[in-house]
Design a protein around this motif. Structure first.
Motif, PDB file in Angstrom:
ATOM      1  N   LEU A  24       7.029  -0.315 -12.548  1.00  0.00           N
ATOM      2  CA  LEU A  24       6.146  -1.481 -12.560  1.00  0.00           C
ATOM      3  C   LEU A  24       4.674  -1.098 -12.666  1.00  0.00           C
ATOM      4  CD1 LEU A  24       7.913  -3.562  -9.753  1.00  0.00           C
ATOM      5  CD2 LEU A  24       8.024  -3.981 -12.222  1.00  0.00           C
ATOM      6  N   GLU A  25       4.406   0.207 -12.596  1.00  0.00           N
ATOM      7  CA  GLU A  25       3.032   0.724 -12.672  1.00  0.00           C
ATOM      8  C   GLU A  25       2.148   0.117 -11.597  1.00  0.00           C
ATOM      9  OE1 GLU A  25       2.519  -0.292 -16.912  1.00  0.00           O
ATOM     10  OE2 GLU A  25       2.344   1.862 -17.258  1.00  0.00           O
ATOM     11  N   VAL A  26       2.692   0.054 -10.393  1.00  0.00           N
ATOM     12  CA  VAL A  26       1.955  -0.468  -9.237  1.00  0.00           C
ATOM     13  C   VAL A  26       1.336   0.709  -8.493  1.00  0.00           C
ATOM     14  CG1 VAL A  26       2.146  -1.668  -7.029  1.00  0.00           C
ATOM     15  CG2 VAL A  26       3.429  -2.497  -9.017  1.00  0.00           C
ATOM     16  N   GLU A  27       0.045   0.623  -8.247  1.00  0.00           N
ATOM     17  CA  GLU A  27      -0.650   1.670  -7.509  1.00  0.00           C
ATOM     18  C   GLU A  27      -0.445   1.478  -6.010  1.00  0.00           C
ATOM     19  OE1 GLU A  27      -2.178   4.333  -8.758  1.00  0.00           O
ATOM     20  OE2 GLU A  27      -1.578   3.657 -10.760  1.00  0.00           O
ATOM     21  N   ALA A  28      -0.175   2.576  -5.310  1.00  0.00           N
ATOM     22  CA  ALA A  28      -0.015   2.528  -3.858  1.00  0.00           C
ATOM     23  C   ALA A  28      -0.461   3.853  -3.268  1.00  0.00           C
ATOM     24  CB  ALA A  28       1.444   2.252  -3.481  1.00  0.00           C
ATOM     25  N   ILE A  68      14.408  -5.093  -0.824  1.00  0.00           N
ATOM     26  CA  ILE A  68      13.373  -6.074  -0.500  1.00  0.00           C
ATOM     27  C   ILE A  68      12.023  -5.582  -1.003  1.00  0.00           C
ATOM     28  CG2 ILE A  68      12.234  -7.339   1.354  1.00  0.00           C
ATOM     29  CD1 ILE A  68      15.217  -8.041   0.834  1.00  0.00           C
ATOM     30  N   ILE A  69      11.743  -4.294  -0.822  1.00  0.00           N
ATOM     31  CA  ILE A  69      10.488  -3.712  -1.314  1.00  0.00           C
ATOM     32  C   ILE A  69      10.367  -3.918  -2.820  1.00  0.00           C
ATOM     33  CG2 ILE A  69       9.293  -1.520  -1.748  1.00  0.00           C
ATOM     34  CD1 ILE A  69      10.294  -0.599   1.025  1.00  0.00           C
ATOM     35  N   ILE A  70      11.445  -3.646  -3.547  1.00  0.00           N
ATOM     36  CA  ILE A  70      11.402  -3.760  -5.003  1.00  0.00           C
ATOM     37  C   ILE A  70      11.169  -5.207  -5.430  1.00  0.00           C
ATOM     38  CG2 ILE A  70      12.784  -3.532  -7.106  1.00  0.00           C
ATOM     39  CD1 ILE A  70      14.039  -1.025  -5.792  1.00  0.00           C
ATOM     40  N   GLU A  71      11.889  -6.138  -4.825  1.00  0.00           N
ATOM     41  CA  GLU A  71      11.678  -7.540  -5.175  1.00  0.00           C
ATOM     42  C   GLU A  71      10.262  -7.990  -4.803  1.00  0.00           C
ATOM     43  OE1 GLU A  71      14.381 -10.563  -5.293  1.00  0.00           O
ATOM     44  OE2 GLU A  71      16.163  -9.386  -4.767  1.00  0.00           O
ATOM     45  N   ARG A  75       7.463  -9.341  -7.418  1.00  0.00           N
ATOM     46  CA  ARG A  75       6.976 -10.717  -7.253  1.00  0.00           C
ATOM     47  C   ARG A  75       5.473 -10.777  -7.032  1.00  0.00           C
ATOM     48  NH1 ARG A  75      10.217 -14.499  -3.190  1.00  0.00           N
ATOM     49  NH2 ARG A  75      11.759 -14.037  -4.804  1.00  0.00           N
ATOM     50  N   HIS A  76       4.922  -9.804  -6.293  1.00  0.00           N
ATOM     51  CA  HIS A  76       3.532  -9.915  -5.853  1.00  0.00           C
ATOM     52  C   HIS A  76       2.557  -8.930  -6.511  1.00  0.00           C
ATOM     53  CE1 HIS A  76       4.460 -12.816  -2.705  1.00  0.00           C
ATOM     54  NE2 HIS A  76       5.494 -12.060  -2.352  1.00  0.00           N
ATOM     55  N   HIS A  77       3.067  -7.860  -7.113  1.00  0.00           N
ATOM     56  CA  HIS A  77       2.140  -6.841  -7.592  1.00  0.00           C
ATOM     57  C   HIS A  77       2.358  -6.404  -9.041  1.00  0.00           C
ATOM     58  CE1 HIS A  77       0.099  -6.133  -3.767  1.00  0.00           C
ATOM     59  NE2 HIS A  77       1.279  -6.341  -3.198  1.00  0.00           N
ATOM     60  N   ALA A  78       3.446  -6.798  -9.642  1.00  0.00           N
ATOM     61  CA  ALA A  78       3.675  -6.421 -11.044  1.00  0.00           C
ATOM     62  C   ALA A  78       2.801  -7.277 -11.962  1.00  0.00           C
ATOM     63  CB  ALA A  78       5.142  -6.600 -11.401  1.00  0.00           C
ATOM     64  N   ARG A  79       2.492  -6.737 -13.129  1.00  0.00           N
ATOM     65  CA  ARG A  79       1.755  -7.510 -14.128  1.00  0.00           C
ATOM     66  C   ARG A  79       2.635  -8.638 -14.662  1.00  0.00           C
ATOM     67  NH1 ARG A  79       0.540  -2.308 -16.146  1.00  0.00           N
ATOM     68  NH2 ARG A  79       1.837  -2.739 -17.978  1.00  0.00           N
ATOM     69  N   PRO A  86      15.899 -10.208 -13.214  1.00  0.00           N
ATOM     70  CA  PRO A  86      15.822 -11.210 -14.279  1.00  0.00           C
ATOM     71  C   PRO A  86      15.510 -12.605 -13.739  1.00  0.00           C
ATOM     72  CG  PRO A  86      17.818  -9.880 -14.475  1.00  0.00           C
ATOM     73  CD  PRO A  86      17.214  -9.555 -13.147  1.00  0.00           C
ATOM     74  N   LEU A  87      14.868 -13.410 -14.567  1.00  0.00           N
ATOM     75  CA  LEU A  87      14.583 -14.797 -14.185  1.00  0.00           C
ATOM     76  C   LEU A  87      15.855 -15.645 -14.194  1.00  0.00           C
ATOM     77  CD1 LEU A  87      11.231 -15.398 -16.096  1.00  0.00           C
ATOM     78  CD2 LEU A  87      11.566 -14.836 -13.675  1.00  0.00           C
TER      79      LEU A  87
END
Length: 225
Positions: A24-28, A68-71, A75-79, A86-87
């Motif tokens: 997801l290319e999320v920085e942490a 839960i972390i992945i979802e 939901r909150h940090h992906a572009r 999937p939707l």
């Protein structure tokens, strides 16, 4: 406040979430968690009493458990447009099903076998090890069938299920290798190893593989010199 991700570089469950962060290319802020350190352990248990890794902290909010972390990340940090779930409701159920099957029937029996080898000889449990090996063999057969009509574990797209599959199969195959009865699973695993998010996770873990008790079974490129 930046995202804080507490993890250990050898943990398969931590790898699962790290793959999602990479995908997801999320920085942490990725923080090595040493539960052998009394102060670190006390601080971690104060946040999450189970003591289980990994753990995500988002501006003080505690987010535990890999799925839960992945979802949460998706939901909150992906572009926009990036997701590992999937939707479509039915497609999302299949992803969650495969995620659970991989955690329960590949990841956990693999960990039981590895954990047994870490015990003193007199404390080992051959029955549990044999039963766990049988579970892995059953799971391989089940996954082989699931992969008959799909490129990735839950369908046409890389998903949370593949985040679970990569580390669970990576370690499990050091204990119970694939056989000639698993050509689709072996081909899928080869695709997983080439996925950039997976390759990065394993490459960053490479210095620690010398401490893995089944290191002799690792793919050649990951075995300690």
């Amino acid at each position: 406040m930046a995202l804080i991700f507490h993890f250990h570089p050898l943990s398969s469950f931590c790898h699962k979430a790290l793959i999602a962060l990479n995908e997801l290319e999320v920085e942490a802020d990725r923080r090595f968690l040493d539960l052998g350190d009394e102060a670190q352990r006390a601080d971690f248990l104060a946040r999450w009493p189970t003591g289980k890794m990994p753990l995500l902290i988002d501006d003080g909010r505690v987010v535990p458990e890999t799925s839960i972390i992945i979802e949460y990340l998706a939901r909150h940090h992906a572009r926009p447009g990036q997701t590992l779930i999937p939707l479509d409701a039915d497609a999302a159920l299949e992803v969650r099903l495969m995620d659970r099957l991989l955690d329960l029937y590949v990841m956990l029996p693999m960990q039981a076998i590895v954990g047994d080898r870490l015990r003193e000889e007199e404390d080992r449990d051959p029955f549990t090890v044999e039963r766990s090996r049988d579970t892995l063999a059953m799971a391989y057969g089940m996954l082989e069938g699931k992969l008959a009509d799909r490129a990735w574990m839950a369908g046409a797209a890389f998903s949370m299920a593949d985040c679970a599959a990569a580390p669970s199969l990576f370690y499990a195959t050091t204990i119970v290798p694939f056989t000639a009865e698993h050509p689709r699973l072996a081909a899928y695993f080869a695709r997983l190893m080439q996925r950039p998010s997976v390759a990065r996770t394993l490459d960053e873990a490479r210095p620690y593989f010398q401490f893995y008790p089944y290191r002799e079974g690792l793919p050649a490129q990951f075995r300690p010199a």
